[in-house]
Design an enzyme around this catalytic site. Sequence first.
Site, mmCIF file in Angstrom:
data_model
loop_
_atom_site.group_PDB
_atom_site.id
_atom_site.type_symbol
_atom_site.label_atom_id
_atom_site.label_comp_id
_atom_site.label_asym_id
_atom_site.label_seq_id
_atom_site.Cartn_x
_atom_site.Cartn_y
_atom_site.Cartn_z
ATOM 1 N N LYS A 25 0.846 -1.201 0.000
ATOM 2 C CA LYS A 25 0.000 0.000 0.000
ATOM 3 C C LYS A 25 0.877 1.246 0.000
ATOM 4 O O LYS A 25 0.649 2.178 -0.764
ATOM 5 C CB LYS A 25 -0.905 -0.004 1.237
ATOM 6 C CG LYS A 25 -1.718 1.265 1.384
ATOM 7 C CD LYS A 25 -2.479 1.328 2.687
ATOM 8 C CE LYS A 25 -1.543 1.548 3.864
ATOM 9 N NZ LYS A 25 -2.221 2.006 5.092
ATOM 10 N N ASP A 52 -7.603 2.011 -0.201
ATOM 11 C CA ASP A 52 -6.738 3.188 -0.119
ATOM 12 C C ASP A 52 -6.169 3.599 -1.472
ATOM 13 O O ASP A 52 -6.018 4.781 -1.760
ATOM 14 C CB ASP A 52 -5.583 2.936 0.864
ATOM 15 C CG ASP A 52 -6.067 3.065 2.310
ATOM 16 O OD1 ASP A 52 -7.289 3.050 2.517
ATOM 17 O OD2 ASP A 52 -5.215 3.194 3.208
ATOM 18 N N ASN A 96 -10.434 6.600 4.674
ATOM 19 C CA ASN A 96 -9.608 6.568 5.882
ATOM 20 C C ASN A 96 -8.144 6.348 5.472
ATOM 21 O O ASN A 96 -7.384 5.693 6.163
ATOM 22 C CB ASN A 96 -10.087 5.442 6.806
ATOM 23 C CG ASN A 96 -9.579 5.617 8.236
ATOM 24 O OD1 ASN A 96 -8.993 6.645 8.571
ATOM 25 N ND2 ASN A 96 -9.790 4.618 9.061
ATOM 26 N N GLY A 98 -4.723 7.484 5.108
ATOM 27 C CA GLY A 98 -3.695 8.448 5.496
ATOM 28 C C GLY A 98 -2.652 8.613 4.400
ATOM 29 O O GLY A 98 -2.144 9.713 4.174
ATOM 30 N N ARG A 130 -7.965 12.094 12.951
ATOM 31 C CA ARG A 130 -6.525 11.833 12.819
ATOM 32 C C ARG A 130 -5.804 13.160 12.591
ATOM 33 O O ARG A 130 -6.099 13.866 11.624
ATOM 34 C CB ARG A 130 -6.266 10.838 11.675
ATOM 35 C CG ARG A 130 -6.893 9.469 11.956
ATOM 36 C CD ARG A 130 -6.765 8.520 10.795
ATOM 37 N NE ARG A 130 -5.400 8.065 10.595
ATOM 38 C CZ ARG A 130 -5.036 7.235 9.622
ATOM 39 N NH1 ARG A 130 -5.936 6.776 8.778
ATOM 40 N NH2 ARG A 130 -3.776 6.863 9.496
ATOM 41 N N SER A 177 3.660 11.494 13.148
ATOM 42 C CA SER A 177 3.514 10.616 11.995
ATOM 43 C C SER A 177 4.589 10.971 10.991
ATOM 44 O O SER A 177 4.811 12.147 10.696
ATOM 45 C CB SER A 177 2.130 10.803 11.368
ATOM 46 O OG SER A 177 2.102 10.206 10.091
ATOM 47 N N GLN A 179 4.369 10.414 8.030
ATOM 48 C CA GLN A 179 3.701 10.723 6.754
ATOM 49 C C GLN A 179 3.750 12.214 6.426
ATOM 50 O O GLN A 179 3.674 12.606 5.269
ATOM 51 C CB GLN A 179 2.253 10.246 6.784
ATOM 52 C CG GLN A 179 2.146 8.726 6.661
ATOM 53 C CD GLN A 179 0.704 8.262 6.641
ATOM 54 O OE1 GLN A 179 -0.217 9.052 6.465
ATOM 55 N NE2 GLN A 179 0.488 6.976 6.835
ATOM 56 N N SER A 206 9.128 6.016 12.737
ATOM 57 C CA SER A 206 8.904 5.258 11.493
ATOM 58 C C SER A 206 9.901 5.630 10.393
ATOM 59 O O SER A 206 9.520 5.864 9.248
ATOM 60 C CB SER A 206 7.472 5.471 10.985
ATOM 61 O OG SER A 206 6.539 5.344 12.012
ATOM 62 N N ASP A 331 3.693 -1.215 11.963
ATOM 63 C CA ASP A 331 2.502 -1.956 11.520
ATOM 64 C C ASP A 331 2.640 -3.450 11.760
ATOM 65 O O ASP A 331 1.748 -4.104 12.294
ATOM 66 C CB ASP A 331 2.233 -1.689 10.041
ATOM 67 C CG ASP A 331 1.676 -0.283 9.830
ATOM 68 O OD1 ASP A 331 1.412 0.394 10.840
ATOM 69 O OD2 ASP A 331 1.514 0.114 8.676
ATOM 70 N N GLU A 359 -5.525 3.810 12.197
ATOM 71 C CA GLU A 359 -6.921 3.596 11.807
ATOM 72 C C GLU A 359 -7.845 3.614 13.028
ATOM 73 O O GLU A 359 -8.995 4.009 12.971
ATOM 74 C CB GLU A 359 -7.058 2.268 11.056
ATOM 75 C CG GLU A 359 -6.652 2.318 9.597
ATOM 76 C CD GLU A 359 -5.153 2.263 9.357
ATOM 77 O OE1 GLU A 359 -4.365 2.478 10.311
ATOM 78 O OE2 GLU A 359 -4.766 2.023 8.192
ATOM 79 N N HIS A 406 -7.982 -2.918 9.177
ATOM 80 C CA HIS A 406 -7.560 -4.121 8.461
ATOM 81 C C HIS A 406 -6.562 -4.965 9.236
ATOM 82 O O HIS A 406 -6.640 -6.191 9.244
ATOM 83 C CB HIS A 406 -6.980 -3.712 7.106
ATOM 84 C CG HIS A 406 -5.888 -2.669 7.190
ATOM 85 N ND1 HIS A 406 -4.769 -2.707 6.428
ATOM 86 C CD2 HIS A 406 -5.741 -1.574 7.985
ATOM 87 C CE1 HIS A 406 -3.989 -1.672 6.721
ATOM 88 N NE2 HIS A 406 -4.563 -0.968 7.664
ATOM 89 N N ARG A 407 -5.617 -4.300 9.908
ATOM 90 C CA ARG A 407 -4.562 -5.084 10.564
ATOM 91 C C ARG A 407 -5.083 -5.826 11.796
ATOM 92 O O ARG A 407 -4.616 -6.907 12.114
ATOM 93 C CB ARG A 407 -3.373 -4.196 10.919
ATOM 94 C CG ARG A 407 -2.791 -3.521 9.703
ATOM 95 C CD ARG A 407 -1.299 -3.297 9.764
ATOM 96 N NE ARG A 407 -0.890 -2.642 8.529
ATOM 97 C CZ ARG A 407 -0.667 -3.280 7.384
ATOM 98 N NH1 ARG A 407 -0.760 -4.599 7.330
ATOM 99 N NH2 ARG A 407 -0.337 -2.628 6.298
ATOM 100 N N LYS A 434 -8.818 -2.619 2.890
ATOM 101 C CA LYS A 434 -7.930 -1.447 2.893
ATOM 102 C C LYS A 434 -6.581 -1.762 2.239
ATOM 103 O O LYS A 434 -6.028 -0.947 1.528
ATOM 104 C CB LYS A 434 -7.731 -0.965 4.330
ATOM 105 C CG LYS A 434 -7.003 0.352 4.450
ATOM 106 C CD LYS A 434 -7.083 0.826 5.889
ATOM 107 C CE LYS A 434 -6.192 2.007 6.161
ATOM 108 N NZ LYS A 434 -6.616 3.252 5.572
#
Length: 679
Positions: A25, A52, A96, A98, A130, A177, A179, A206, A331, A359, A406-407, A434
């Site tokens: 992803k 996503d 959802n 990100g 978020r 994050s 991201q 991360s 993750d 999430e 999902h996880r 996702k």
Amino acid sequence: MYSTAFLDIPPLASAQGTVVLPGSKSISNRVLLLAALCEGRTTLYDVLDSDDTRVMLAALKQLGCVLEQVGHTVHIQGLGGHFKLGSPLVQLFMGNAGTAMRPLTAALALLGVGEGHQVELSGVPRMHERPIADLVDALRQLGCQMEYLGQPGYPPLRIAQPHLNLQRPIQVRGDVSSQFLTALLMALPLVAKQDITLEVVGELISKPYIDITLKLLQRFGVEVQRHHWERFVIPAGSRLQSPGTLHVEADASSASYFIALGGLAATPEDPLRIEGVGEHSIQGDIRFIEAARQMGVQVVSGTNWLEVCRPSALAKQPLKALDMDCNHIPDAAMTLAVMALYANGPTTLRNIASWRVKETDRIAAMASECRKLGATVHEGPDWIEVHPLREAAQWQRASIHTYDDHRVAMCFSLAAFNPAGLPVRIEDPKCVAKTFPDYFETLFSVVQNQAVQVPVICIDGPTASGKGTLASQVAQQLGYHYLDSGALYRVTAFAAVQAGMPLETENEARIALLAETLPVRFVGEQVLLSGMDVTEAIRSETGGMNASKVSALPAVRQALVALQLSFAKLPGLVADGRDMGTVIFPASPLKVYLTASAEKRAQRRHKQLISKGNTAILANLRADLEARDLRDSTRLVAPLTPAQDALQLDNSDLSIEASVQQVLTWWQSKQAFKSSLEV
Ligand code: DC
């Protein structure tokens, strides 16, 4: 994909075979955006098809990008840094995702949407919880024009044309994050008329995800200079240019479930093979392999594959408990929390504060669901400690709430290897869409449950009792396979007639041979014989009469046994037909014998025939039914009789929905799950 309300995973015993994983992803959404922003045309292979990535593709189209998707291949004509908005106000829905929300926000805010134009980005309610303030603050320093439309600091956002000033270093927080930094790194090369410096405030979390971003930027011709993990410089004159083609690696986080699966349930003789990603992947989550090895899992890797098992020497032992900083595998570390249930002591996962803003609040979610299974769990702001369930008696049947995450859904499927032999219920299984829409199908293709049989519900009853409708709807609600055994007799008869065989006793052996190698396939409601659609043909009145004749031949019945047994596949089966509960699946835990008065059944058949444009006389139909009942229940071969342990359901005055509900209630009472309310 399972779109049922829940999916019951039967107790599982072993795993072997090969899985091919879907594309990552993180990589898919990054390269989709880079290919859209850059100059030139790009072909991307093995792109993930998930919620996503669909969000990203839809947004790119709305922003004027021309792209063509053929299966997992996407051809994209780059915009060369200029969005083409179709109208003054474009509204993008980010779900959802990100990995779509953050980079698109940065790209739109920096590149501009055109004078007088505006773009709004919104998502599902969770997306609006978020945080995004750190990214917005960084962008505003540069002169980007953006407003919060709801709660300050959170989406939804409105973006207008910026007045950029890129002289000073840009400060961005890195401790909530990664991201945000990724988003800036991907968009800034498009406006890098001079060197642009990014300074990370706080300890960058991360880091491996930033590494992916930098490696992919390289593929698109941009060399970002990295000074430790604190300062990044995008050199003046950087240009995003298409690499022409690019292959997306399989998702390393998704690989974690199968690495764990192999570690729990595969042997060195038959290891579980995972294709699409190898140990030298650019994805940080691949380092989950190191954690799995520490727990006692054996992993061998090639360029683009992994083979996983539990080494023979450790076969009967629990996994080894861990105490680990998981900041580098945020993750995949969720998978460790479920593996911890099988360990020899408490496992502590540290430095995972980012779980709280994903999430769902993943620390709370993992703790709550592990507790439901019977485990003792402690948690802190950025850590979780999971105690194992060492004794079979400690395990509890649980209905796992999945929080639209999902996880959570994927990693708790691993609880089905519990030594107590308990099934696990996964609520809202479709949330895996996702990142891995076919997760459960892939899982079921490589696991076996030798210890306990695949659960089978048998449904039978006299002709026109509605058993076919009931059985197929029950199957649909449970996400189970469906066997219409009558159709097998109908197809056999059809094939025999086609081959010119009279349906008589003297042809019994020949018809049986035909039945044994019947090239039949069921595709949804369709029945295919050697690829030919025979659905209508076998459903005719003659088809039924002929089926009745061949079904009275013992050798034919015997010949169809193996085929019928082969329908019992994970996660379960609903089988409809007269000898399902007595001969084919005698161990079935739920057998239903459906009846209705001859009058009601005749009325239903009458309605059915009339609706198809046939003429029919009710009284004659009723007489026919009664005659057939008598013949069916008194015939020597496989007479229609309820199994001794069958539950009778008279549906004369019940709607289909009510009958389905009754069967589901019975099934529920056979396997009660502990739900959220009881914890
Ligand atoms: O359920 P149906 O009408 O499609 O069945 C066709 C014929 O096959 C009917 O005569 C009953 C017979 N049959 C059988 O003998 N054993 C089964 N398991 C299913 C159907």
